[in-house]
Motif scaffolding. Sequence first.
Motif, mmCIF file in Angstrom:
data_model
loop_
_atom_site.group_PDB
_atom_site.id
_atom_site.type_symbol
_atom_site.label_atom_id
_atom_site.label_comp_id
_atom_site.label_asym_id
_atom_site.label_seq_id
_atom_site.Cartn_x
_atom_site.Cartn_y
_atom_site.Cartn_z
ATOM 1 N N ALA A 166 -8.148 -7.958 -2.592
ATOM 2 C CA ALA A 166 -7.435 -6.688 -2.553
ATOM 3 C C ALA A 166 -7.779 -5.925 -1.284
ATOM 4 O O ALA A 166 -8.851 -6.095 -0.699
ATOM 5 C CB ALA A 166 -7.793 -5.861 -3.787
ATOM 6 N N GLU A 167 -6.863 -5.069 -0.867
ATOM 7 C CA GLU A 167 -7.019 -4.319 0.380
ATOM 8 C C GLU A 167 -8.273 -3.448 0.346
ATOM 9 O O GLU A 167 -8.414 -2.569 -0.505
ATOM 10 C CB GLU A 167 -5.788 -3.446 0.634
ATOM 11 N N ALA A 168 -9.156 -3.673 1.294
ATOM 12 C CA ALA A 168 -10.439 -2.969 1.300
ATOM 13 C C ALA A 168 -10.324 -1.543 1.814
ATOM 14 O O ALA A 168 -11.177 -0.706 1.521
ATOM 15 C CB ALA A 168 -11.450 -3.737 2.146
ATOM 16 N N ASP A 169 -9.264 -1.241 2.585
ATOM 17 C CA ASP A 169 -9.180 0.083 3.213
ATOM 18 C C ASP A 169 -8.425 1.092 2.359
ATOM 19 O O ASP A 169 -8.154 2.206 2.816
ATOM 20 C CB ASP A 169 -8.548 -0.013 4.600
ATOM 21 N N VAL B 56 0.866 -1.177 0.000
ATOM 22 C CA VAL B 56 0.000 0.000 0.000
ATOM 23 C C VAL B 56 0.900 1.223 0.000
ATOM 24 O O VAL B 56 1.769 1.368 0.878
ATOM 25 C CB VAL B 56 -0.943 0.028 1.210
ATOM 26 N N ALA B 57 0.751 2.070 -0.998
ATOM 27 C CA ALA B 57 1.530 3.297 -1.115
ATOM 28 C C ALA B 57 0.645 4.498 -0.818
ATOM 29 O O ALA B 57 -0.593 4.398 -0.816
ATOM 30 C CB ALA B 57 2.114 3.408 -2.519
ATOM 31 N N THR B 58 1.274 5.622 -0.574
ATOM 32 C CA THR B 58 0.554 6.875 -0.357
ATOM 33 C C THR B 58 0.768 7.780 -1.552
ATOM 34 O O THR B 58 1.904 8.051 -1.951
ATOM 35 C CB THR B 58 1.027 7.571 0.922
ATOM 36 N N ALA B 59 -0.321 8.251 -2.132
ATOM 37 C CA ALA B 59 -0.268 9.179 -3.259
ATOM 38 C C ALA B 59 -1.278 10.278 -3.008
ATOM 39 O O ALA B 59 -2.454 9.997 -2.746
ATOM 40 C CB ALA B 59 -0.572 8.466 -4.568
ATOM 41 N N ALA B 60 -0.823 11.517 -3.057
ATOM 42 C CA ALA B 60 -1.681 12.668 -2.756
ATOM 43 C C ALA B 60 -2.381 12.496 -1.421
ATOM 44 O O ALA B 60 -3.556 12.865 -1.269
ATOM 45 C CB ALA B 60 -2.700 12.887 -3.877
ATOM 46 N N GLY B 61 -1.686 11.922 -0.446
ATOM 47 C CA GLY B 61 -2.227 11.747 0.894
ATOM 48 C C GLY B 61 -3.247 10.647 1.031
ATOM 49 O O GLY B 61 -3.883 10.534 2.084
ATOM 50 N N GLN B 62 -3.409 9.797 0.005
ATOM 51 C CA GLN B 62 -4.408 8.734 0.045
ATOM 52 C C GLN B 62 -3.732 7.372 -0.112
ATOM 53 O O GLN B 62 -2.709 7.239 -0.770
ATOM 54 C CB GLN B 62 -5.446 8.939 -1.073
ATOM 55 N N ARG B 63 -4.342 6.358 0.487
ATOM 56 C CA ARG B 63 -3.788 5.009 0.439
ATOM 57 C C ARG B 63 -4.188 4.311 -0.857
ATOM 58 O O ARG B 63 -5.381 4.213 -1.176
ATOM 59 C CB ARG B 63 -4.287 4.196 1.646
ATOM 60 N N VAL B 64 -3.182 3.844 -1.583
ATOM 61 C CA VAL B 64 -3.390 3.176 -2.866
ATOM 62 C C VAL B 64 -2.810 1.770 -2.765
ATOM 63 O O VAL B 64 -1.622 1.599 -2.496
ATOM 64 C CB VAL B 64 -2.712 3.949 -4.010
ATOM 65 N N ALA B 65 -3.638 0.755 -2.969
ATOM 66 C CA ALA B 65 -3.171 -0.627 -2.954
ATOM 67 C C ALA B 65 -2.572 -0.964 -4.313
ATOM 68 O O ALA B 65 -3.199 -0.755 -5.354
ATOM 69 C CB ALA B 65 -4.314 -1.577 -2.632
#
Length: 292
Positions: free
Chosen positions: A190-193, A160-169
């Motif tokens: 896939a990651e639900a959160d 899970v990476a952070t892009a523009a302050g949001q969590r991206v799986a």
Amino acid sequence: MHRRLTAVAAAGAGAAFYGTVIERNAFTVRRFEVPVLDPGAQPLRVLHVSDLHITAGQRRKHAWIRGLAELRPDLVINTGDTLSAANAIPAVMRSLEPLFAFPGAFVPGNNDYYAPRPKNPARYFGPPRRSTHGAPLPWPQMAAAMTHAGWLDLTHVRTVATAAGQRVALTGTDDPHLRRARYGLVAGPAEADAVVRIGVTHSPEPAMLTRFARDRYDLVLAGHTHGGQVRVPFGPAIVTNCGIERTRARWLHRWDDHMFFHISAGLGTGPWTPIRFCCRPEATLLTLVPRS
């Protein structure tokens, strides 16, 4: 009859000149809006690059790739075939240097492992044959250099990476074209959160897309096809060099009710087939927006 044959030969020569000299260097940015984010999420700008096929002397291409940083993406995804020569790693790093300022991730393609070699074009129209590889390329060193610059190596990795302050799986595989992909190593829901779930692979094989769809990914990014590289004017690709249909050899499509996939037509060509026709070299800026 002689005049007709002369006219056909002249038209063929003109098309070959256009494809090898003009269109092959007519780089462009495609743009698509993709409704895959969770409700309430802020839009994400994903720059998708693929099939760079970089060699040391391609200075026009190097400069154009550097200029992609002006798009200010939130995330950069490279879906492979970055190399085309054993001595190209410094040129790759110079080309991508401005893009390393942004979060990014990558997977390898078949031509990252082996140098291109001459092939009979007719083999693309027949049944699949056993691949004959060129000389090995220094992919481990290339991957290490991009990782050191800050990008994630997604080869059989879930993260899970952070892009523009949001969590991206993000989940990636090795190259399906060389039968190196082992989806079982990254299988599972896939990651639900995360606000979006993105699969990354080089060759858009239908079986691979189905596996990602079953695990509820929202979007899969791939390359490999070069969009067909030579296409029928206003029509489909002639060949795809993989299992995807000729009508879906590039750009954005749905796989099922909930998953999209995007195939980049890529920025390069192999050194033995330096032509593009009705298929400009490209990078794509995907703006991910909430599902309606």
